[in-house]
Design a protein around this motif. Sequence first.
Motif, PDB file in Angstrom:
ATOM      1  N   MET A   1       0.845  -1.176   0.000  1.00 11.28           N
ATOM      2  CA  MET A   1       0.000   0.000   0.000  1.00 11.28           C
ATOM      3  C   MET A   1       0.887   1.234   0.000  1.00 11.28           C
ATOM      4  SD  MET A   1      -3.180   1.132   2.467  1.00 11.28           S
ATOM      5  CE  MET A   1      -2.373   0.992   4.009  1.00 11.28           C
ATOM      6  N   LYS A   2       0.473   2.237  -0.754  1.00  3.75           N
ATOM      7  CA  LYS A   2       1.212   3.485  -0.847  1.00  3.75           C
ATOM      8  C   LYS A   2       1.264   4.171   0.516  1.00  3.75           C
ATOM      9  CE  LYS A   2       1.224   7.823  -3.379  1.00  3.75           C
ATOM     10  NZ  LYS A   2       0.600   8.596  -4.445  1.00  3.75           N
ATOM     11  N   GLN A   3       2.448   4.579   0.912  1.00  2.00           N
ATOM     12  CA  GLN A   3       2.627   5.263   2.199  1.00  2.00           C
ATOM     13  C   GLN A   3       2.475   6.768   1.997  1.00  2.00           C
ATOM     14  OE1 GLN A   3       2.173   4.006   4.828  1.00  2.00           O
ATOM     15  NE2 GLN A   3       3.945   3.741   6.089  1.00  2.00           N
ATOM     16  N   LEU A   4       1.635   7.385   2.779  1.00  2.00           N
ATOM     17  CA  LEU A   4       1.407   8.819   2.673  1.00  2.00           C
ATOM     18  C   LEU A   4       1.925   9.518   3.926  1.00  2.00           C
ATOM     19  CD1 LEU A   4      -2.157   8.613   1.212  1.00  2.00           C
ATOM     20  CD2 LEU A   4      -0.165   9.527   0.047  1.00  2.00           C
ATOM     21  N   PRO A   5       2.301  10.786   3.778  1.00  3.92           N
ATOM     22  CA  PRO A   5       2.802  11.522   4.943  1.00  3.92           C
ATOM     23  C   PRO A   5       1.698  11.770   5.963  1.00  3.92           C
ATOM     24  CG  PRO A   5       2.667  12.964   3.028  1.00  3.92           C
ATOM     25  CD  PRO A   5       2.332  11.579   2.558  1.00  3.92           C
ATOM     26  N   LYS A   6       2.101  11.971   7.209  1.00  2.00           N
ATOM     27  CA  LYS A   6       1.124  12.196   8.278  1.00  2.00           C
ATOM     28  C   LYS A   6       0.294  13.447   8.032  1.00  2.00           C
ATOM     29  CE  LYS A   6       4.442  14.541  11.202  1.00  2.00           C
ATOM     30  NZ  LYS A   6       5.134  14.591  12.454  1.00  2.00           N
ATOM     31  N   GLU A   7       0.817  14.403   7.272  1.00  2.00           N
ATOM     32  CA  GLU A   7       0.067  15.623   6.954  1.00  2.00           C
ATOM     33  C   GLU A   7      -1.176  15.319   6.128  1.00  2.00           C
ATOM     34  OE1 GLU A   7       4.169  16.582   7.944  1.00  2.00           O
ATOM     35  OE2 GLU A   7       3.398  15.309   6.347  1.00  2.00           O
ATOM     36  N   PHE A   8      -1.095  14.282   5.298  1.00  2.00           N
ATOM     37  CA  PHE A   8      -2.259  13.886   4.512  1.00  2.00           C
ATOM     38  C   PHE A   8      -3.406  13.488   5.431  1.00  2.00           C
ATOM     39  CE2 PHE A   8      -4.800  10.395   2.782  1.00  2.00           C
ATOM     40  CZ  PHE A   8      -5.367  11.017   1.683  1.00  2.00           C
ATOM     41  N   TYR A   9      -3.100  12.674   6.415  1.00  2.00           N
ATOM     42  CA  TYR A   9      -4.136  12.184   7.325  1.00  2.00           C
ATOM     43  C   TYR A   9      -4.713  13.318   8.181  1.00  2.00           C
ATOM     44  CZ  TYR A   9      -2.585   7.728   5.644  1.00  2.00           C
ATOM     45  OH  TYR A   9      -2.271   6.687   4.814  1.00  2.00           O
TER      46      TYR A   9
END
Length: 86
Positions: A1-9
């Motif tokens: 699964m693509k890892q997204l930065p915490k800012e996205f969440y």
Amino acid sequence: MKQLPKEFYAAMEELQAVDFVLVDLTLYLDTHPEDYDAINQFNQFAKERRRLKKVVESMYGPLQQFGNSYSGYPWNWDDGPWPWQI
């Protein structure tokens, strides 16, 4: 699964909170259609939602299909994450 930065969440959580307020105000306005203050509040949150959506999409790609969000080039709907991955 693509890892997204915490800012996205964090941005998605803020967007979801605004969505919740809009749903709640919609239900209220269905039974109180002449509440001027609630209508103003709804419009303010609708404006904030558009702003937040634009910010999130400019950084992470489209959030909605069927013409509600623009696509980058190349077609970037598969960049995810999918809703169930959030």
